[in-house]
Motif scaffolding. Structure first.
Motif, PDB file in Angstrom:
ATOM      1  N   ASN A  38      -2.568  21.236  -8.081  1.00 31.25           N
ATOM      2  CA  ASN A  38      -2.553  20.917  -6.572  1.00 31.25           C
ATOM      3  C   ASN A  38      -2.871  19.588  -6.464  1.00 31.25           C
ATOM      4  N   TYR A  39      -2.115  18.828  -5.675  1.00 30.81           N
ATOM      5  CA  TYR A  39      -2.528  17.327  -5.471  1.00 30.81           C
ATOM      6  C   TYR A  39      -2.121  16.937  -4.128  1.00 30.81           C
ATOM      7  N   LYS A  40      -2.647  16.074  -3.634  1.00 33.86           N
ATOM      8  CA  LYS A  40      -2.243  14.965  -2.495  1.00 33.86           C
ATOM      9  C   LYS A  40      -2.572  13.638  -2.930  1.00 33.86           C
ATOM     10  N   VAL A  41      -1.841  12.777  -2.329  1.00 32.93           N
ATOM     11  CA  VAL A  41      -1.986  11.073  -3.052  1.00 32.93           C
ATOM     12  C   VAL A  41      -2.287  10.280  -1.503  1.00 32.93           C
ATOM     13  N   PHE A  42      -3.407   9.570  -1.716  1.00 32.48           N
ATOM     14  CA  PHE A  42      -3.563   8.473  -0.711  1.00 32.48           C
ATOM     15  C   PHE A  42      -3.870   7.354  -1.254  1.00 32.48           C
ATOM     16  N   VAL A  43      -3.192   6.312  -1.300  1.00 32.76           N
ATOM     17  CA  VAL A  43      -3.482   4.867  -1.889  1.00 32.76           C
ATOM     18  C   VAL A  43      -4.984   4.341  -1.182  1.00 32.76           C
ATOM     19  N   ASP A  44      -5.067   4.708   0.025  1.00 35.28           N
ATOM     20  CA  ASP A  44      -6.030   4.122   0.703  1.00 35.28           C
ATOM     21  C   ASP A  44      -7.452   5.174   0.439  1.00 35.28           C
ATOM     22  N   ARG A  45      -8.559   4.737  -0.291  1.00 38.99           N
ATOM     23  CA  ARG A  45      -9.339   5.715  -0.443  1.00 38.99           C
ATOM     24  C   ARG A  45     -10.289   6.085   0.648  1.00 38.99           C
ATOM     25  N   LEU A  46     -10.197   5.423   1.814  1.00 37.45           N
ATOM     26  CA  LEU A  46     -10.851   5.892   2.998  1.00 37.45           C
ATOM     27  C   LEU A  46      -9.923   7.039   3.332  1.00 37.45           C
ATOM     28  N   GLU A  47      -8.726   6.810   3.504  1.00 35.10           N
ATOM     29  CA  GLU A  47      -7.726   8.187   3.796  1.00 35.10           C
ATOM     30  C   GLU A  47      -8.181   9.204   3.052  1.00 35.10           C
ATOM     31  N   ALA A  48      -8.077   9.107   1.740  1.00 34.85           N
ATOM     32  CA  ALA A  48      -8.233   9.968   0.629  1.00 34.85           C
ATOM     33  C   ALA A  48      -9.742  10.953   0.949  1.00 34.85           C
ATOM     34  N   ILE A  49     -10.663  10.503   1.468  1.00 28.37           N
ATOM     35  CA  ILE A  49     -11.901  10.981   1.691  1.00 28.37           C
ATOM     36  C   ILE A  49     -11.644  11.513   2.975  1.00 28.37           C
ATOM     37  N   GLN A  50     -11.210  10.929   4.063  1.00 26.54           N
ATOM     38  CA  GLN A  50     -11.066  11.493   5.239  1.00 26.54           C
ATOM     39  C   GLN A  50     -10.185  12.954   5.181  1.00 26.54           C
ATOM     40  N   TYR A  51      -9.182  12.771   4.594  1.00 22.45           N
ATOM     41  CA  TYR A  51      -8.389  13.857   4.408  1.00 22.45           C
ATOM     42  C   TYR A  51      -9.152  15.040   3.494  1.00 22.45           C
TER      43      TYR A  51
END
Length: 493
Positions: A431-444
């Motif tokens: 199960n995964y999601k992708v965010f190129v921006d690491r900040l957005e990844a942490i926020q998500y």
């Protein structure tokens, strides 16, 4: 210092000029040359120092060490050597009067665990009232002042200067992470190691070493340099190979592990969410040990420190107190937020093995979902592709949700990196999601987490910058977590 003293014990061919001249400094970067300086021209991976010899002479170099056929008309001394990097190490040690002869130098090598062992040892040695200096991934510590390093193990010239600064500060013991790059590229040549410690070996840095055999032999070089003790993880397959390879050396061999056939071993291990208790068994007796960082890896790392302290005749009670005194290490299973069963952890795990150990350490104490935020930097090669795939598969197997993002993409296209990771996650039905921006990844990750979840932010650990292209962009994950939690209700995805 006279050039004749600087090049003592250096094998070279004199091309031109005199040896009876003063040397005021040494440099391998032409921009750092000063009047009457010695410039060492190194054939680097990206830049060839031989192209900057004229610039070095303009800056004041009067002696040049080369490994290629070079001629200049200026009134300078040119010495040709077989290996400029090794020559740099030799002349640097000479220039600083061989400072490691005045230190008890402990070198730690292996893929994982080097940093935590240095901090466990620092705590034990300070409990024993010793003055301790550190050199490693987090930086250099002299007189309890932290300074940033460019590499885990600095270049030989910088390293010998650090050793000198430690001696002048009254340091008794220098505890040092020794990278495979440092060993292969002769950064630690002509340093007098009293003790060597081997942690483990798993795939990493294969862009330099090409295969695991070369990687292993690079690590093994440290144990040819030690004078007193070699301390080896007996449970690691490569540790066993190393034990067999060095068993007939004059140095004392001490093994550690969780199996009772090691000289120093752990038994009666009890795991908790935030710490581990175990009995450390040594030839001088047993002690109850509390390690304030959870997981098997920190049992091993504390055992390595215990074995080293044992070799240095530190009593068991002092060892026990030293291990317990270490509350944590920045970026090593560091809990940056906790509220009842909800936890956010930052860890330096940047290899397949490191990520698996971090996730499996957290799993038993996670009531809800185990979420991992991670990326992979590796070169654009088959070796890089294999590392990205291995990390992706590990995340898919051991986490409930893998949030794939960037981790120091440098000059590579972050989308290309992420696509290769995701391909492996999908193969494991992760199960995964992708965010190129690491900040957005942490926020998500924080946005979708619930009160019983654990979030692991892996890869950067203590680092406070993201490298994109040639730029270092400030990126403090602990601060980002705090700000995101504060504004959690405002997040929209």
């Amino acid at each position: 210092m006279l050039l004749t003293d600087v090049v003592k014990d250096l094998e070279f061919e004199p091309i031109k000029g005199e040896l009876d001249r003063e040397v005021n400094s040494i440099a391998y970067d032409s921009r750092e040359v000063v009047e009457n300086g010695l410039f060492v021209a190194i054939s680097g991976f990206k830049v060839d120092g031989h192209q900057f010899i004229e610039k070095a002479i303009e800056m004041g170099a009067t002696t040049i060490i080369v490994e290629k056929d070079i001629w200049v008309e200026d009134y300078v001394t040119i010495l040709k050597v077989a290996d400029s990097r090794k020559a740099l190490a030799r002349v640097s040690a000479n220039f600083y009067n061989n400072p490691t002869e005045k230190l008890n130098l402990i070198g730690i090598t292996g893929t994982n665990g080097k940093t935590s062992i240095t901090y466990f040892l620092k705590s034990i040695f300070e409990e024993a009232k010793k003055s301790v200096g550190l050199i490693g991934t987090i930086g250099t510590v002299i007189d309890n002042k932290l300074m940033k390093n460019q590499n885990t193990t600095p270049e030989s010239l910088n390293l010998q200067k650090i050793f000198t600064d430690m001696v002048e500060a009254g340091t008794d013991d220098c505890i040092m992470e020794v990278s495979s790059h440092a060993l292969s590229l002769n950064r630690v040549a002509y340093s007098n190691f009293n003790t060597g410690i081997f942690t483990n070996l798993t795939p990493d840095h294969l862009e330099l070493h090409h295969n695991m055999e070369d990687y292993f032999q690079a690590k093994a070089l440290l144990f040819d340099m030690t004078q007193d003790y070699n301390i080896i993880n007996n449970d690691d397959p490569y540790g066993k190979r190393l034990i067999d390879q060095i068993k007939d050396y004059d140095t004392t061999l001490i093994t550690y592990g969780m199996d009772s056939d090691a000289d120093i071993y752990a038994s009666d291990i009890r795991y908790f969410a935030d710490y581990t208790l175990f009995t450390a068994n040594t030839p001088r007796g047993n002690i109850e040990v509390r390690v304030n960082i959870p997981g098997d890896i920190y049992v091993y790392n504390s055992l390595a420190a215990i074995a080293c302290a044992y070799c240095h005749k530190i009593d068991l009670q002092t060892i026990q107190k030293g291990i317990r005194n270490l509350e944590g290490i920045k970026g090593r299973m560091e809990v940056v937020f906790k509220d009842k069963d909800y936890k956010i952890v930052i860890d330096f795990a940047h290899t397949e093995d490191g990520l698996e150990k971090a996730l499996t350490s957290l799993r038993p104490y996670t009531k809800g979902k185990l979420i991992v935020v991670f990326g992979v930097y590796a070169p654009d090669s088959e070796i890089g592709r294999l590392k990205r795939r291995a990390m992706g598969k590990t995340a898919a197997k051991f986490a409930d949700l893998a949030i794939v993002t960037s981790d120091n993409p440098k000059d590579l296209d972050p989308n290309f990196i992420i696509d290769e990771i995701v391909e492996a996650v999908e193969e494991e039905n992760g199960n995964y999601k992708v965010f190129v921006d690491r900040l957005e990844a942490i926020q998500y990750a924080i946005h979708v987490s619930t009160e019983e979840d654990t979030i692991l932010i892996a890869g950067k650990g203590h680092e406070t910058a993201q490298i994109v292209g040639k730029k270092e962009i400030p990126f403090n994950e602990a601060e980002i977590v705090k700000e995101t939690l504060k504004n959690r209700k405002l997040l929209v995805f």
